[in-house]
Enzyme design. Structure first.
Site, PDB file in Angstrom:
ATOM      1  N   HIS A   1       0.811  -1.204   0.116  1.00 36.55           N
ATOM      2  CA  HIS A   1       0.017   0.022  -0.029  1.00 36.55           C
ATOM      3  C   HIS A   1       0.970   1.344   0.026  1.00 36.55           C
ATOM      4  CE1 HIS A   1      -3.849  -1.913   0.842  1.00 36.55           C
ATOM      5  NE2 HIS A   1      -3.064  -2.874   1.253  1.00 36.55           N
TER       6      HIS A   1
ATOM      7  N   ASP B   1      -6.066   5.598   1.978  1.00 38.77           N
ATOM      8  CA  ASP B   1      -6.115   4.536   1.363  1.00 38.77           C
ATOM      9  C   ASP B   1      -7.651   3.889   1.452  1.00 38.77           C
ATOM     10  OD1 ASP B   1      -5.798   1.527   1.504  1.00 38.77           O
ATOM     11  OD2 ASP B   1      -3.646   1.600   1.464  1.00 38.77           O
TER      12      ASP B   1
END
Length: 466
Positions: free
Chosen positions: A22, A116
């Site tokens: 990520h 995110d």
């Protein structure tokens, strides 16, 4: 004048989930923003900030920390997703709020938050301050479309099978859906994470995907009916694509220290297209039986191989395997993956099909041998073989194990110049060129980033001159 310029420069807060897969794409996105005149602050957890190996290429980005509730050990300290996820939500929300207030008080107000998708509560924090927000998805549009349909009750679980039909996607067998959906109930905490990405997504101002338009244009078109969708990928270091960011050849922050010298010097002595590169990423765990089958397949293929086996996984290797294969193979605990994939000696990439790995191989024109393990990887593997035509899947048996004979046969199909191998190589080159074109100046991904920056500047001018 200095204070005035500081106020007028748009400031974006980038907040990835604290995991390597990520951080990498969102950090690279941050570097692209900096190149377009935006001030960027990357937010990570206190524990992770102490664990990262940093590269000078990320020096243009400020790093700030918040607490996830586990400052001494992060996810490992929590012990499970059932503990980590709700604690991060609770403690992280308070900590992120404090950070934004602190930045405002020190003269660096936030003009946009890019968060995110795994952290939807960050959008709720941004709303408290009236900050425009973009959700950043580090997985494919196809995968997230599946999660969206589940979240809205449009895809009932458990699935009756055998096939699923969703707008903009090819027909998918149930086994080709993300494992958290097809094996409903397998990892309930992670299931909640991926489905909750859409709990408040309608409140986001933009939806960013780490792809380029041509890669998934049908599902992008469908999603664009509901949201402001922007394809801004592939977000990999500039050296491998458009070269506009100078010597930008690494993401910049690594949770594992790569064995760069050993890998590259070993590869330098190997013929073009002769090496199998095998890596299952930073998170996937192979069962001991699967590890043995893979080990003997690599040995039995009689090709050179470079295999990344994380330190925590080394005990699963067969006895004396490294010694017995030392003439043909090199086993390392971590590699500089982009440098490896771009090396001319690499013939194919044996991969778990994590989305970052798929994008990297696609962007560098490397054919893939897909051995998906869980989450989004089965869907990614479906696209690699059947949609993009840049690899083949090694199919498991009824026990879920991919046998050595299957792996060896797939390796031969990719590396021997047969018709299938030639077609895959041809497709890999095509997609490599399309990926490069997307981020080149004026390409589809670059245009979307320019539009995002223009929106920030427009809002900023209004706030400055009102």
């Amino acid at each position: 004048m200095g204070e005035e310029n500081k106020a007028r420069k748009p400031h974006v807060l980038i907040f990835p989930y604290p995991g390597q897969g990520h951080i990498n794409p969102m950090l690279q996105f941050a570097k692209r923003l900096v190149s377009k005149g935006v001030k960027v602050t990357l937010v990570t957890t206190i524990f992770l900030s102490k664990s990262l190996f940093s590269d000078p290429s990320a020096a243009s980005i400020d790093l700030r920390t918040i607490s996830d509730g586990f400052d001494e050990g992060g996810y490992g300290q929590a012990g499970s997703a059932d503990v980590y996820v709700p604690t991060f939500r609770s403690v992280g929300s308070t900590s992120l709020t404090s950070l934004i207030k602190k930045l405002v008080d020190t003269g660096y107000p936030i003009h946009a938050l890019v968060y995110d998708g795994f952290l939807p509560w960050a959008l709720d924090v941004a709303k408290q301050f009236g900050i425009p927000s973009a959700v950043f998805f580090t997985q494919s549009c196809a995968v997230n479309s599946v999660y969206y349909h589940v979240s809205r009750g449009l895809l009932q679980l458990p699935l009756p099978g055998p096939n699923v039909y969703l707008p903009g996607l090819p027909s998918l067998q149930v086994s080709e859906l993300p494992s958290l959906v097809c094996l409903y109930g397998s990892y309930p905490a992670w299931f909640d994470v991926v489905v909750d990405q859409f709990s408040n997504v309608d409140g986001a101002d933009w939806m960013f995907f780490n792809i380029f338009y041509e890669l998934e244009k049908e599902v992008v078109h469908w999603m664009s009916k509901f949201w402001k969708v922007m394809t801004i990928g592939p977000t990999i270091p500039s050296v491998y694509l458009d070269r506009r960011l100078g010597n930008d050849k690494d993401y910049g922050m690594n949770l594992f220290k790569p064995n760069t010298g050993a890998c590259m010097s070993w590869l330098n002595g190997k013929p073009k297209g002769s090496v199998i590169y095998a890596s299952f990423g930073s998170f996937a765990l192979l069962e001991a039986e699967q590890m043995a089958e893979l080990a003997w397949a690599l040995k039995g293929s009689n090709y050179y191989f470079l295999w990344v086996v994380r330190e925590t996984e080394e005990a699963k290797l067969p006895n004396n395997f490294i010694e017995e294969t030392s003439e043909k193979g090199l086993v390392v605990t971590w590699s500089p993956q982009l440098e490896v994939l771009s090396h001319e000696s690499i013939g194919c990439f044996l991969t778990h099909c994590g989305f970052n790995s798929v994008l990297e191989a696609l962007s560098l024109g490397v054919p893939m041998l897909a051995m998906p393990q869980w989450t989004d990887q089965g869907t990614n593997a479906k696209y690699v073989e059947d949609v993009w035509g840049i690899g083949i899947r090694a199919r498991p048996d009824e026990k879920g194990i991919v046998r050595r004979t299957v792996i060896e046969q797939c390796i031969k199909e990719l590396l021997i110049e047969g018709e299938k191998g030639k077609e895959i190589t041809k497709n890999a080159i095509k997609w490599k060129n399309l990926a490069k074109r997307a981020v080149d100046e004026g390409g589809s991904s670059d245009k979307n980033m320019d539009e995002f920056v223009a929106n920030l500047l427009s809002d900023l001018r209004v706030s400055v001159f009102e």
